[in-house]
Design a protein around this motif. Structure first.
Motif, PDB file in Angstrom:
ATOM      1  N   HIS A  14       0.839  -1.208   0.000  1.00 23.08           N
ATOM      2  CA  HIS A  14       0.000   0.000   0.000  1.00 23.08           C
ATOM      3  C   HIS A  14       0.877   1.262   0.000  1.00 23.08           C
ATOM      4  N   ARG A  15       1.938   1.255   0.825  1.00 24.06           N
ATOM      5  CA  ARG A  15       2.849   2.401   0.872  1.00 24.06           C
ATOM      6  C   ARG A  15       3.589   2.568  -0.445  1.00 24.06           C
ATOM      7  N   LEU A  16       3.983   1.455  -1.042  1.00 26.81           N
ATOM      8  CA  LEU A  16       4.680   1.492  -2.320  1.00 26.81           C
ATOM      9  C   LEU A  16       3.773   2.077  -3.398  1.00 26.81           C
ATOM     10  N   LYS A  17       2.504   1.676  -3.405  1.00 24.80           N
ATOM     11  CA  LYS A  17       1.533   2.208  -4.365  1.00 24.80           C
ATOM     12  C   LYS A  17       1.380   3.718  -4.183  1.00 24.80           C
ATOM     13  N   LYS A  18       1.321   4.180  -2.930  1.00 26.67           N
ATOM     14  CA  LYS A  18       1.206   5.629  -2.657  1.00 26.67           C
ATOM     15  C   LYS A  18       2.442   6.380  -3.135  1.00 26.67           C
ATOM     16  N   THR A  19       3.638   5.778  -2.939  1.00 24.16           N
ATOM     17  CA  THR A  19       4.888   6.398  -3.367  1.00 24.16           C
ATOM     18  C   THR A  19       4.920   6.535  -4.883  1.00 24.16           C
ATOM     19  N   VAL A  20       4.519   5.479  -5.588  1.00 18.39           N
ATOM     20  CA  VAL A  20       4.467   5.523  -7.049  1.00 18.39           C
ATOM     21  C   VAL A  20       3.480   6.593  -7.498  1.00 18.39           C
ATOM     22  N   GLN A  21       2.315   6.677  -6.827  1.00 21.06           N
ATOM     23  CA  GLN A  21       1.304   7.684  -7.169  1.00 21.06           C
ATOM     24  C   GLN A  21       1.859   9.090  -6.958  1.00 21.06           C
ATOM     25  N   SER A  22       2.544   9.323  -5.830  1.00 19.67           N
ATOM     26  CA  SER A  22       3.075  10.661  -5.567  1.00 19.67           C
ATOM     27  C   SER A  22       4.199  10.998  -6.539  1.00 19.67           C
ATOM     28  N   ASN A  23       4.957   9.991  -7.012  1.00 19.04           N
ATOM     29  CA  ASN A  23       5.989  10.244  -8.007  1.00 19.04           C
ATOM     30  C   ASN A  23       5.382  10.703  -9.326  1.00 19.04           C
ATOM     31  N   TRP A  97      -2.089  34.941  -1.689  1.00 16.60           N
ATOM     32  CA  TRP A  97      -2.584  34.346  -2.929  1.00 16.60           C
ATOM     33  C   TRP A  97      -1.663  33.226  -3.422  1.00 16.60           C
ATOM     34  N   ILE A  98      -0.364  33.509  -3.508  1.00 17.71           N
ATOM     35  CA  ILE A  98       0.533  32.483  -4.057  1.00 17.71           C
ATOM     36  C   ILE A  98       0.739  31.329  -3.068  1.00 17.71           C
ATOM     37  N   LEU A  99       0.695  31.624  -1.783  1.00 22.48           N
ATOM     38  CA  LEU A  99       0.788  30.556  -0.788  1.00 22.48           C
ATOM     39  C   LEU A  99      -0.448  29.656  -0.855  1.00 22.48           C
ATOM     40  N   CYS A 100      -1.611  30.288  -0.988  1.00 25.97           N
ATOM     41  CA  CYS A 100      -2.873  29.557  -1.146  1.00 25.97           C
ATOM     42  C   CYS A 100      -2.837  28.696  -2.406  1.00 25.97           C
ATOM     43  N   PHE A 101      -2.355  29.256  -3.475  1.00 27.64           N
ATOM     44  CA  PHE A 101      -2.239  28.522  -4.740  1.00 27.64           C
ATOM     45  C   PHE A 101      -1.405  27.260  -4.554  1.00 27.64           C
ATOM     46  N   LEU A 102      -0.260  27.399  -3.900  1.00 24.59           N
ATOM     47  CA  LEU A 102       0.613  26.255  -3.674  1.00 24.59           C
ATOM     48  C   LEU A 102      -0.066  25.211  -2.790  1.00 24.59           C
ATOM     49  N   LEU A 103      -0.708  25.661  -1.742  1.00 25.51           N
ATOM     50  CA  LEU A 103      -1.425  24.758  -0.838  1.00 25.51           C
ATOM     51  C   LEU A 103      -2.531  24.006  -1.567  1.00 25.51           C
ATOM     52  N   PHE A 104      -3.346  24.727  -2.342  1.00 23.82           N
ATOM     53  CA  PHE A 104      -4.451  24.107  -3.077  1.00 23.82           C
ATOM     54  C   PHE A 104      -3.936  23.092  -4.105  1.00 23.82           C
ATOM     55  N   THR A 105      -2.850  23.438  -4.782  1.00 24.53           N
ATOM     56  CA  THR A 105      -2.291  22.540  -5.792  1.00 24.53           C
ATOM     57  C   THR A 105      -1.800  21.244  -5.154  1.00 24.53           C
ATOM     58  N   PHE A 106      -0.994  21.382  -4.105  1.00 19.81           N
ATOM     59  CA  PHE A 106      -0.442  20.197  -3.447  1.00 19.81           C
ATOM     60  C   PHE A 106      -1.544  19.349  -2.823  1.00 19.81           C
ATOM     61  N   LEU A 107      -2.548  20.000  -2.285  1.00 22.26           N
ATOM     62  CA  LEU A 107      -3.652  19.278  -1.647  1.00 22.26           C
ATOM     63  C   LEU A 107      -4.479  18.503  -2.663  1.00 22.26           C
ATOM     64  N   THR A 108      -4.830  19.135  -3.769  1.00 19.96           N
ATOM     65  CA  THR A 108      -5.763  18.509  -4.710  1.00 19.96           C
ATOM     66  C   THR A 108      -5.123  17.476  -5.641  1.00 19.96           C
ATOM     67  N   LEU A 109      -3.847  17.631  -5.958  1.00 17.97           N
ATOM     68  CA  LEU A 109      -3.211  16.702  -6.902  1.00 17.97           C
ATOM     69  C   LEU A 109      -3.305  15.250  -6.451  1.00 17.97           C
ATOM     70  N   LYS A 110      -3.202  15.015  -5.178  1.00 12.07           N
ATOM     71  CA  LYS A 110      -3.208  13.622  -4.696  1.00 12.07           C
ATOM     72  C   LYS A 110      -4.573  12.948  -4.818  1.00 12.07           C
ATOM     73  N   TYR A 111      -5.614  13.729  -5.098  1.00 13.60           N
ATOM     74  CA  TYR A 111      -6.961  13.161  -5.216  1.00 13.60           C
ATOM     75  C   TYR A 111      -7.375  12.885  -6.662  1.00 13.60           C
ATOM     76  N   PHE A 112      -6.503  13.215  -7.618  1.00 12.03           N
ATOM     77  CA  PHE A 112      -6.832  12.994  -9.021  1.00 12.03           C
ATOM     78  C   PHE A 112      -5.909  11.964  -9.646  1.00 12.03           C
ATOM     79  N   ASP A 113      -6.477  11.144 -10.517  1.00  8.30           N
ATOM     80  CA  ASP A 113      -5.697  10.118 -11.208  1.00  8.30           C
ATOM     81  C   ASP A 113      -5.493  10.442 -12.689  1.00  8.30           C
ATOM     82  N   LYS A 114      -6.464  11.101 -13.304  1.00  5.62           N
ATOM     83  CA  LYS A 114      -6.392  11.401 -14.736  1.00  5.62           C
ATOM     84  C   LYS A 114      -5.462  12.584 -14.996  1.00  5.62           C
ATOM     85  N   THR A 115      -4.714  12.489 -16.089  1.00 11.61           N
ATOM     86  CA  THR A 115      -3.749  13.522 -16.447  1.00 11.61           C
ATOM     87  C   THR A 115      -4.427  14.869 -16.675  1.00 11.61           C
ATOM     88  N   LEU A 116      -5.561  14.877 -17.360  1.00 17.29           N
ATOM     89  CA  LEU A 116      -6.255  16.139 -17.630  1.00 17.29           C
ATOM     90  C   LEU A 116      -6.662  16.832 -16.330  1.00 17.29           C
TER      91      LEU A 116
END
Length: 196
Positions: A14-23, A97-116
């Motif tokens: 499970h941890r390995l799968k998460k690591t691959v996903q985050s990569n 604004w830019i700190l919020c942008f970075l936070l939102f980006t890092f937070l949301t990326l892990k919840y999406f699988d599709k490239t688009l």
């Protein structure tokens, strides 16, 4: 395979799968960080007129809330004679604004699988952070006006400290609330998608 080895192998897998996903997200993380650095550098060169996209909406909302009108002075910013305040580059909320942008980006990326979806996360985070920044910045400035009006006779020489304290408390509170709310929404959306 012994029973104990199987029990250890599942969490490891499970941890390995998460690591691959985050990569898979690394290019998007690097893009967001690069954009953050570029915008931060641009801010050091910016003047009041360059930041009207942040300052002007805040000025309009402060005008509505206080019933006052401002005058734009290019060297100084939006000056409220009645309130004796100036909304300028330092009040723009750019760093939030830019700190919020970075936070939102890092937070949301892990919840999406599709490239688009991952690609669209970056502009969506910029827009979402912008909307939140206007709201938070207006709230912060309005709170400062109210508090400083109420305490001007008590804390004569400490108004700048009070102003900074209100800014820190307001920005941090909204940043934490936004993070918690967005994460709850994304978890809820993911759980509903699994059920469907």
């Amino acid at each position: 395979m012994p029973f104990g080895t199987l029990r250890i192998a599942k969490p490891l897998a499970h941890r390995l799968k998460k690591t691959v996903q985050s990569n898979k997200n690394i290019p998007y993380y690097l893009t967001a960080v690069g954009l953050f650095i570029l915008l931060k550098f641009g801010f050091t060169l910016a003047e009041n007129t360059d930041l009207t996209f942040l300052i002007k909406p805040t000025d309009k909302l402060i005008g509505l809330l206080t019933g006052s009108k401002s005058v734009f002075i290019s060297d100084s910013g939006y000056f409220y004679k009645h309130l004796n305040i100036i909304i300028d580059k330092s009040c723009s909320g750019f760093n939030f604004w830019i700190l919020c942008f970075l936070l939102f980006t890092f937070l949301t990326l892990k919840y999406f699988d599709k490239t688009l979806n991952k690609i669209l996360t970056i502009p969506a985070a910029l827009v979402g952070a912008y909307i939140l920044t206007i709201f938070v910045n207006t709230s912060r400035i309005f709170a400062s006006i109210v508090v400083q009006t109420q305490t001007k006779d008590i804390l004569l020489n400490q108004q700048h400290i009070l102003h900074e304290a209100i800014g820190i408390i307001t920005n941090l509170t909204f940043l934490i609330l936004a993070y918690v709310l967005i994460e709850k929404l994304l978890i809820h959306k993911r759980n509903n998608a699994k059920l469907a």
